[in-house]
Design a protein around this motif. Structure first.
Motif, PDB file in Angstrom:
ATOM      1  N   LEU B  91      -2.879  -2.110   8.675  1.00  0.00           N
ATOM      2  CA  LEU B  91      -4.097  -1.880   7.894  1.00  0.00           C
ATOM      3  C   LEU B  91      -4.313  -3.021   6.897  1.00  0.00           C
ATOM      4  O   LEU B  91      -5.458  -3.420   6.638  1.00  0.00           O
ATOM      5  CB  LEU B  91      -4.028  -0.525   7.175  1.00  0.00           C
ATOM      6  CG  LEU B  91      -5.283  -0.106   6.412  1.00  0.00           C
ATOM      7  CD1 LEU B  91      -6.516  -0.088   7.314  1.00  0.00           C
ATOM      8  CD2 LEU B  91      -5.098   1.273   5.777  1.00  0.00           C
ATOM      9  N   ALA B  92      -3.236  -3.556   6.361  1.00  0.00           N
ATOM     10  CA  ALA B  92      -3.366  -4.686   5.437  1.00  0.00           C
ATOM     11  C   ALA B  92      -4.018  -5.874   6.141  1.00  0.00           C
ATOM     12  O   ALA B  92      -4.802  -6.621   5.537  1.00  0.00           O
ATOM     13  CB  ALA B  92      -1.998  -5.076   4.872  1.00  0.00           C
ATOM     14  N   THR B  93      -3.697  -6.045   7.399  1.00  0.00           N
ATOM     15  CA  THR B  93      -4.319  -7.122   8.172  1.00  0.00           C
ATOM     16  C   THR B  93      -5.834  -6.920   8.255  1.00  0.00           C
ATOM     17  O   THR B  93      -6.615  -7.866   8.086  1.00  0.00           O
ATOM     18  CB  THR B  93      -3.699  -7.177   9.587  1.00  0.00           C
ATOM     19  OG1 THR B  93      -2.276  -7.269   9.448  1.00  0.00           O
ATOM     20  CG2 THR B  93      -4.209  -8.368  10.364  1.00  0.00           C
ATOM     21  N   VAL B  94      -6.236  -5.710   8.508  1.00  0.00           N
ATOM     22  CA  VAL B  94      -7.681  -5.406   8.546  1.00  0.00           C
ATOM     23  C   VAL B  94      -8.307  -5.667   7.174  1.00  0.00           C
ATOM     24  O   VAL B  94      -9.420  -6.194   7.073  1.00  0.00           O
ATOM     25  CB  VAL B  94      -7.918  -3.941   8.981  1.00  0.00           C
ATOM     26  CG1 VAL B  94      -9.402  -3.614   8.928  1.00  0.00           C
ATOM     27  CG2 VAL B  94      -7.352  -3.690  10.375  1.00  0.00           C
ATOM     28  N   ILE B  95      -7.598  -5.316   6.123  1.00  0.00           N
ATOM     29  CA  ILE B  95      -8.133  -5.539   4.774  1.00  0.00           C
ATOM     30  C   ILE B  95      -8.299  -7.038   4.510  1.00  0.00           C
ATOM     31  O   ILE B  95      -9.304  -7.467   3.940  1.00  0.00           O
ATOM     32  CB  ILE B  95      -7.220  -4.873   3.714  1.00  0.00           C
ATOM     33  CG1 ILE B  95      -7.304  -3.342   3.842  1.00  0.00           C
ATOM     34  CG2 ILE B  95      -7.595  -5.314   2.301  1.00  0.00           C
ATOM     35  CD1 ILE B  95      -6.305  -2.567   2.997  1.00  0.00           C
ATOM     36  N   ARG B  96      -7.334  -7.828   4.951  1.00  0.00           N
ATOM     37  CA  ARG B  96      -7.477  -9.276   4.766  1.00  0.00           C
ATOM     38  C   ARG B  96      -8.650  -9.824   5.564  1.00  0.00           C
ATOM     39  O   ARG B  96      -9.327 -10.748   5.120  1.00  0.00           O
ATOM     40  CB  ARG B  96      -6.187  -9.983   5.206  1.00  0.00           C
ATOM     41  CG  ARG B  96      -5.059  -9.804   4.200  1.00  0.00           C
ATOM     42  CD  ARG B  96      -3.972 -10.798   4.451  1.00  0.00           C
ATOM     43  NE  ARG B  96      -2.935 -10.701   3.432  1.00  0.00           N
ATOM     44  CZ  ARG B  96      -1.848 -11.462   3.411  1.00  0.00           C
ATOM     45  NH1 ARG B  96      -1.653 -12.364   4.378  1.00  0.00           N
ATOM     46  NH2 ARG B  96      -0.954 -11.333   2.454  1.00  0.00           N
ATOM     47  N   ALA B 131      -1.382  -0.255   1.841  1.00  0.00           N
ATOM     48  CA  ALA B 131      -1.872  -1.428   2.583  1.00  0.00           C
ATOM     49  C   ALA B 131      -2.624  -2.373   1.649  1.00  0.00           C
ATOM     50  O   ALA B 131      -2.503  -3.595   1.751  1.00  0.00           O
ATOM     51  CB  ALA B 131      -2.773  -0.982   3.734  1.00  0.00           C
ATOM     52  N   ALA B 132      -3.412  -1.803   0.741  1.00  0.00           N
ATOM     53  CA  ALA B 132      -4.142  -2.642  -0.207  1.00  0.00           C
ATOM     54  C   ALA B 132      -3.161  -3.457  -1.047  1.00  0.00           C
ATOM     55  O   ALA B 132      -3.411  -4.621  -1.382  1.00  0.00           O
ATOM     56  CB  ALA B 132      -5.034  -1.783  -1.102  1.00  0.00           C
ATOM     57  N   ASN B 133      -2.036  -2.840  -1.375  1.00  0.00           N
ATOM     58  CA  ASN B 133      -1.000  -3.552  -2.125  1.00  0.00           C
ATOM     59  C   ASN B 133      -0.443  -4.711  -1.303  1.00  0.00           C
ATOM     60  O   ASN B 133      -0.357  -5.853  -1.780  1.00  0.00           O
ATOM     61  CB  ASN B 133       0.110  -2.563  -2.497  1.00  0.00           C
ATOM     62  CG  ASN B 133       1.184  -3.195  -3.372  1.00  0.00           C
ATOM     63  OD1 ASN B 133       2.167  -3.701  -2.864  1.00  0.00           O
ATOM     64  ND2 ASN B 133       0.948  -3.238  -4.660  1.00  0.00           N
ATOM     65  N   LEU B 134      -0.089  -4.450  -0.058  1.00  0.00           N
ATOM     66  CA  LEU B 134       0.491  -5.504   0.794  1.00  0.00           C
ATOM     67  C   LEU B 134      -0.500  -6.643   1.041  1.00  0.00           C
ATOM     68  O   LEU B 134      -0.107  -7.816   1.093  1.00  0.00           O
ATOM     69  CB  LEU B 134       0.926  -4.914   2.142  1.00  0.00           C
ATOM     70  CG  LEU B 134       2.187  -4.046   2.124  1.00  0.00           C
ATOM     71  CD1 LEU B 134       2.507  -3.576   3.535  1.00  0.00           C
ATOM     72  CD2 LEU B 134       3.376  -4.816   1.552  1.00  0.00           C
ATOM     73  N   ALA B 135      -1.775  -6.280   1.216  1.00  0.00           N
ATOM     74  CA  ALA B 135      -2.780  -7.303   1.518  1.00  0.00           C
ATOM     75  C   ALA B 135      -2.852  -8.362   0.431  1.00  0.00           C
ATOM     76  O   ALA B 135      -3.284  -9.495   0.675  1.00  0.00           O
ATOM     77  CB  ALA B 135      -4.156  -6.653   1.720  1.00  0.00           C
ATOM     78  N   SER B 136      -2.393  -8.010  -0.769  1.00  0.00           N
ATOM     79  CA  SER B 136      -2.525  -8.931  -1.902  1.00  0.00           C
ATOM     80  C   SER B 136      -1.295  -9.807  -2.116  1.00  0.00           C
ATOM     81  O   SER B 136      -1.295 -10.653  -3.011  1.00  0.00           O
ATOM     82  CB  SER B 136      -2.808  -8.126  -3.169  1.00  0.00           C
ATOM     83  OG  SER B 136      -1.629  -7.479  -3.600  1.00  0.00           O
ATOM     84  N   VAL B 140       3.769 -11.636   2.420  1.00  0.00           N
ATOM     85  CA  VAL B 140       3.780 -10.667   3.515  1.00  0.00           C
ATOM     86  C   VAL B 140       3.397 -11.364   4.812  1.00  0.00           C
ATOM     87  O   VAL B 140       2.435 -12.135   4.863  1.00  0.00           O
ATOM     88  CB  VAL B 140       2.825  -9.499   3.195  1.00  0.00           C
ATOM     89  CG1 VAL B 140       2.638  -8.623   4.416  1.00  0.00           C
ATOM     90  CG2 VAL B 140       3.376  -8.689   2.029  1.00  0.00           C
ATOM     91  N   GLN B 141       4.179 -11.111   5.855  1.00  0.00           N
ATOM     92  CA  GLN B 141       4.020 -11.854   7.116  1.00  0.00           C
ATOM     93  C   GLN B 141       2.929 -11.250   7.994  1.00  0.00           C
ATOM     94  O   GLN B 141       3.185 -10.747   9.081  1.00  0.00           O
ATOM     95  CB  GLN B 141       5.361 -11.865   7.866  1.00  0.00           C
ATOM     96  CG  GLN B 141       6.462 -12.624   7.144  1.00  0.00           C
ATOM     97  CD  GLN B 141       6.149 -14.102   6.969  1.00  0.00           C
ATOM     98  OE1 GLN B 141       5.514 -14.703   7.818  1.00  0.00           O
ATOM     99  NE2 GLN B 141       6.547 -14.692   5.847  1.00  0.00           N
TER     100      GLN B 141
ATOM    101  N   GLU C  45      12.367 -10.097  -2.911  1.00  0.00           N
ATOM    102  CA  GLU C  45      12.093 -11.312  -2.149  1.00  0.00           C
ATOM    103  C   GLU C  45      10.633 -11.488  -1.771  1.00  0.00           C
ATOM    104  O   GLU C  45      10.232 -12.558  -1.328  1.00  0.00           O
ATOM    105  CB  GLU C  45      12.969 -11.338  -0.882  1.00  0.00           C
ATOM    106  CG  GLU C  45      12.621 -10.300   0.166  1.00  0.00           C
ATOM    107  CD  GLU C  45      13.277  -8.938  -0.048  1.00  0.00           C
ATOM    108  OE1 GLU C  45      13.830  -8.709  -1.142  1.00  0.00           O
ATOM    109  OE2 GLU C  45      13.223  -8.110   0.876  1.00  0.00           O
ATOM    110  N   MET C  46       9.809 -10.466  -1.952  1.00  0.00           N
ATOM    111  CA  MET C  46       8.397 -10.592  -1.586  1.00  0.00           C
ATOM    112  C   MET C  46       7.510 -10.953  -2.771  1.00  0.00           C
ATOM    113  O   MET C  46       6.287 -11.056  -2.627  1.00  0.00           O
ATOM    114  CB  MET C  46       7.910  -9.281  -0.970  1.00  0.00           C
ATOM    115  CG  MET C  46       8.629  -8.883   0.297  1.00  0.00           C
ATOM    116  SD  MET C  46       8.366 -10.083   1.630  1.00  0.00           S
ATOM    117  CE  MET C  46       6.725  -9.581   2.165  1.00  0.00           C
ATOM    118  N   GLY C  47       8.069 -11.095  -3.938  1.00  0.00           N
ATOM    119  CA  GLY C  47       7.276 -11.469  -5.103  1.00  0.00           C
ATOM    120  C   GLY C  47       6.588 -12.811  -4.884  1.00  0.00           C
ATOM    121  O   GLY C  47       7.147 -13.694  -4.230  1.00  0.00           O
ATOM    122  N   THR C  48       5.420 -12.938  -5.429  1.00  0.00           N
ATOM    123  CA  THR C  48       4.663 -14.181  -5.253  1.00  0.00           C
ATOM    124  C   THR C  48       5.480 -15.371  -5.750  1.00  0.00           C
ATOM    125  O   THR C  48       5.506 -16.424  -5.120  1.00  0.00           O
ATOM    126  CB  THR C  48       3.326 -14.077  -6.011  1.00  0.00           C
ATOM    127  OG1 THR C  48       2.604 -13.002  -5.432  1.00  0.00           O
ATOM    128  CG2 THR C  48       2.520 -15.354  -5.895  1.00  0.00           C
TER     129      THR C  48
END
Lengths: 241, 241, 241, 241, 241, 241
Positions: B91-96, B131-136, B140-141, C45-48
């Motif tokens: 979902l983060a991918t979709v958000i990006r 997901a919104a958190n990860l998108a930022s 994140v890979q 490890e995921m911190g900006t």
């Protein structure tokens, strides 16, 4: 005073209340060309600093910094303000004359005897809510045509009461501090040990922190806010981090 | 899908969720020229009426009535949706890709097993927030440039949860009912004894009643709303009675 | 590690969490001769900014400033921390070894995806609460003698959650900023546009403002606090103004 | 009465209120060598049992058991107590004379007409909060030097209001029952069908249960509690089970 | 088990949960001729006292005192109970077989690791709510005809959660204590230092005190209660004092 | 009026209040053979439509539709109703005469100046709660034998206050509308632009929606409800969907 249509009427118990709780918002509105009015219910004569006379001068100086009109000052007794039918009628008359769309008034529930829930503040909130009700009733025997305020928002939130919305005042911070500083007997009084300006700055930063802007002023809306365009809730804001 | 900037991304667990909870708002936004996207996390195959296939058609018909894009439909299992790291990443991918300013998602706390707190709805809310958190996060890979959503607002409020704001959808009511009616297997199914359209109309009128408009859709904002111009909170509204 | 009795165990999801949420309290306790331990559940490890390696160094530097022991660091996956039975057991083992009277842990309910309710923080809170439960059960198959934590207090309060108590950290403010500054990759990173130190200072002043001290850190206690001597609630405090 | 510094001032509407809501705490404080004062706002002449005269004797007997001073009894009308400026001034004068650090007063919000929210109790809470405010203002025309109370804590919590903290009174239970029993006309009156002592015991056990001690008295603090040493919140307490 | 219609299904995580939280209510219902079922999700093998075998015997003894049927016991792992789709399906199957009108289940939100919010209790509440949802869906691949539970009420309320209603169990108190006492390894175990029966009695008196009966059991209803005859809310109750 | 025992006493500030907030419940009770009384505290002379005289006629017409007795109408001033000891005594006298088991009264806390928290409504709620207290005290100098009301339930819930229970009035909807329509000057007044009947219908459907019946009226019970037979909470209700 001839009848005029105000966008906002900010009501306070003491000469410096509306600056502390709503000053940044009024500055913002005035800059946008909106008409803002101020009503003060007591002369603040019991404050540790200042006298009724001094505080009147300070109020005028502050209003000038803000760009708002002092539409009315009552003399209903500092530290002894109480809700009564006569006071409601008197304030309702001012509401009919100024015909505001928004009223800003203190939160109308008692907490502890500190700034946010000073008994006068609670009374001011109660009188404001009740006066707005009377102003809308055709048969009430006061001058002016009935007027329906669109919304009442509350400032001076006591401990544990979280704001529903915060107005971003970051662009007006310096001017807001200038307006506060006009109340010299209150906030720059060397006889007082506390650093008021610092404490008010913290308050504005705290509200800002809650809603992700630098400085803000927070309000409670008892009824849910009505929104036409949901994007106005993110207008001019960046994403969060 | 190439990266595009959406104003609003409305996320639902089942094909009809976003219509029920956010349809009127999307219609309003599309009319204002805003770009609105829809993401559905399951195919709704366990619904009493319809099949995955039928519901897909209905979703497309409803999206057409609304004027929004279906940017993604996942197949994560109706009645068994669960938060997981992989789903958050997807979902983060979709958000990006869609880069929305506002995300609309179900309320992420369990209540009872009825519509507003169906377990899939709760899970959808949790996945959306995460997901919104990860998108930022830069590291994140997933594909796409990091994106910061400005605000997440929650619909499908369980009992006892009061909306912070209500969007007035009165001008779009007929169109909203048309969008709902596109989900024929759900809301106009003669095998079902309940009058869904009547019940959804009541919901819209209840929200409207709370905020003084005819029909509305209500939302919770966990953080205080940030406002630039306080008058936008009374825009186009009459005084109250 | 041999079994030791700690007064306080502060549990965080990432290397800088316990400094942000509890650092001032730990400094205060160490100065009073109390024994304070730190447990970190992921390597951040995921911190900006930073890497696992850099952040480990920073954590050690910060702990040194505070005077607390890093009793354990887990590697449970930054951004993907989840409650599980195995993690509960592993943390329960640490609790039995350190035998703390107070556990400080993040608030265990989801809000929005910002700092206070980062999914890892929520998971850390849930794991901590559940691990404390397991640590007290005789039959649980982990090493060490059963241990009963006296109280768990939560930091990282999401929007709308008001602290039950605030610890005055005014006398330790400089040292707290020094501990935060040890996390250079996070708070003093020139690649980041935000002024973190300023924002954390505001947070400490806001908590202080709520409880009438200069700087504070706020906590929620799900159960009512138990007090032996009610005067300890006003110890060292002046009257209010 | 010459000016004296009290640690605690417990304010009640009727002769037995402070025993019921705060008696155990006062006993504890007196044992620790603290100075505790009692103020009663009405003579309790409307109680089903007793007369003003009888209740005065009982009040003195109870105060003796507790070891607290009756610093003032007003005669402001049982069942008709109302907040007024004059009453605030009169109580503020007592506050200046006694100079307490803590005021204990009933919860100041109306509920139902039972013990916890008897109208007189609500009024007593409101008068206490407002009097504490007046006592701190230099210009108020009452005798004595301005005094700032450090904290006001509320007892007599109405249904649905949860205590923020509970004071452990287990070691003083017998003495507390003795103090209550001094109010013979109220709690040991054969004309009354209810077993008051049993019911008050249940109340103390319920509060104890909430905070994990045998008997307790619960309080609400509108503002977050300020704590210097966080370990004082677990002082003398075992781990939980 | 053939399909049967139960009036009430009480669901617990451990062998003694339903006695503690709902036992008095079940006794009352059985006396009124209602059919009550018990479902236990784990064998309670991690309890400080007892073994799986012993606790099974105790459960049967307690059920006999109550007069309720043990309709199902699962073995889902004491201290490690977790919500999963398979567990929901298994419990939904039991719900379809027993077809209860009311489900009683633990409160489904985490608090601290004590009795009321033991992680297994939270999980049991979540599984129950989700299973009730699945039981009502036609397409779910489990045996039995779909069944709609009328209401779910929650027991085991964590600190700060106030009951919406209290069932008067005064007439069944002795029998309730007898049912609790059947769990000898838990509540009458000489190895345990705590007086459990006294503590459970206090809980029942506290609930009773809240709603003005001698002994009670309290419940939360997430949705507002629906009432046909408002007088049933005062049935058999005297006026208050 | 000779002393009579009423099942329910519904107290309102204005002639149409009890119809709006409690009319359906009274109709239901009367059909069940229960005795229902109405008390109105002001003549409603300030209403935009109607006069004191007209509204009196309408009140009688509405009471006839409902089948309830108008036991007393006071003339305490529309828009200026205030709690006072004399008013409490006067209403307490009526309570002693009518000896109701249940009192229905407006919610006694201020919100905004709209229908649900009109200042008169708040005052009516406060007077009712206080009068019920006085009616139960032996020594109060009013006529009649002391009377203990069993429960007070509140209607006219302000924004954000959720009902604890909803009475199903679906079978009485037409009759309720007829009772409302008797207040022609208020709800069918062509001079008023708003469609009141539609708005009141929405209110009843909203309450019904919350508790899963077609039309309902919602109430708050400050104390937890006491229930003898838990099945009365699902009496006559189907399972949910």
């Amino acid at each position: 005073m001839a009848d005029t249509t105000y966008d906002i009427l900010s009501i306070g118990a003491h000469p410096d209340d509306i600056e502390v709780g709503t000053g940044g918002v009024l500055i913002d509105q005035v800059k946008r060309g909106r008409k803002c009015g101020i009503v003060i219910l007591t002369q603040g004569e019991m404050g540790t600093g200042g006298t009724a006379e001094i505080r009147k001068h300070e109020l005028h100086a502050a209003a000038k910094v803000i760009g708002a009109d002092i539409v009315k000052t009552f003399d209903w007794g500092d530290t002894r303000l109480e809700d009564s039918y006569d006071k409601r009628l008197a304030l309702a008359t001012v509401i009919r004359q100024t015909r505001p769309r928004i009223i800003l008034a203190p939160y109308p529930h008692i907490g502890h005897g500190r700034r946010q829930s000073h008994p006068d503040h609670v009374a001011a909130g109660v009188i404001a809510v009740n006066a707005a009700n009377l102003a809308s009733l055709r048969k009430v025997q006061i001058e002016g045509e009935r007027h329906l305020v669109t919304r009442i928002f509350h400032y001076f939130l006591p401990p544990g009461v979280y704001p529903h919305f915060v107005v971003d005042i970051s662009d007006h911070f310096e001017q807001w501090i200038a307006a506060l500083s006009a109340h010299e007997s209150q906030f720059l009084n060397p006889e007082k040990s506390r650093d008021y300006i610092d404490s008010l700055t913290t308050m504005a930063k705290s509200f800002g922190n809650m809603a992700r802007c630098r400085y803000g002023q927070g309000f409670v809306s008892v009824e849910p806010i009505q929104v036409k365009d949901i994007l106005c809730l993110v207008e001019g804001q960046e994403g969060y981090r």
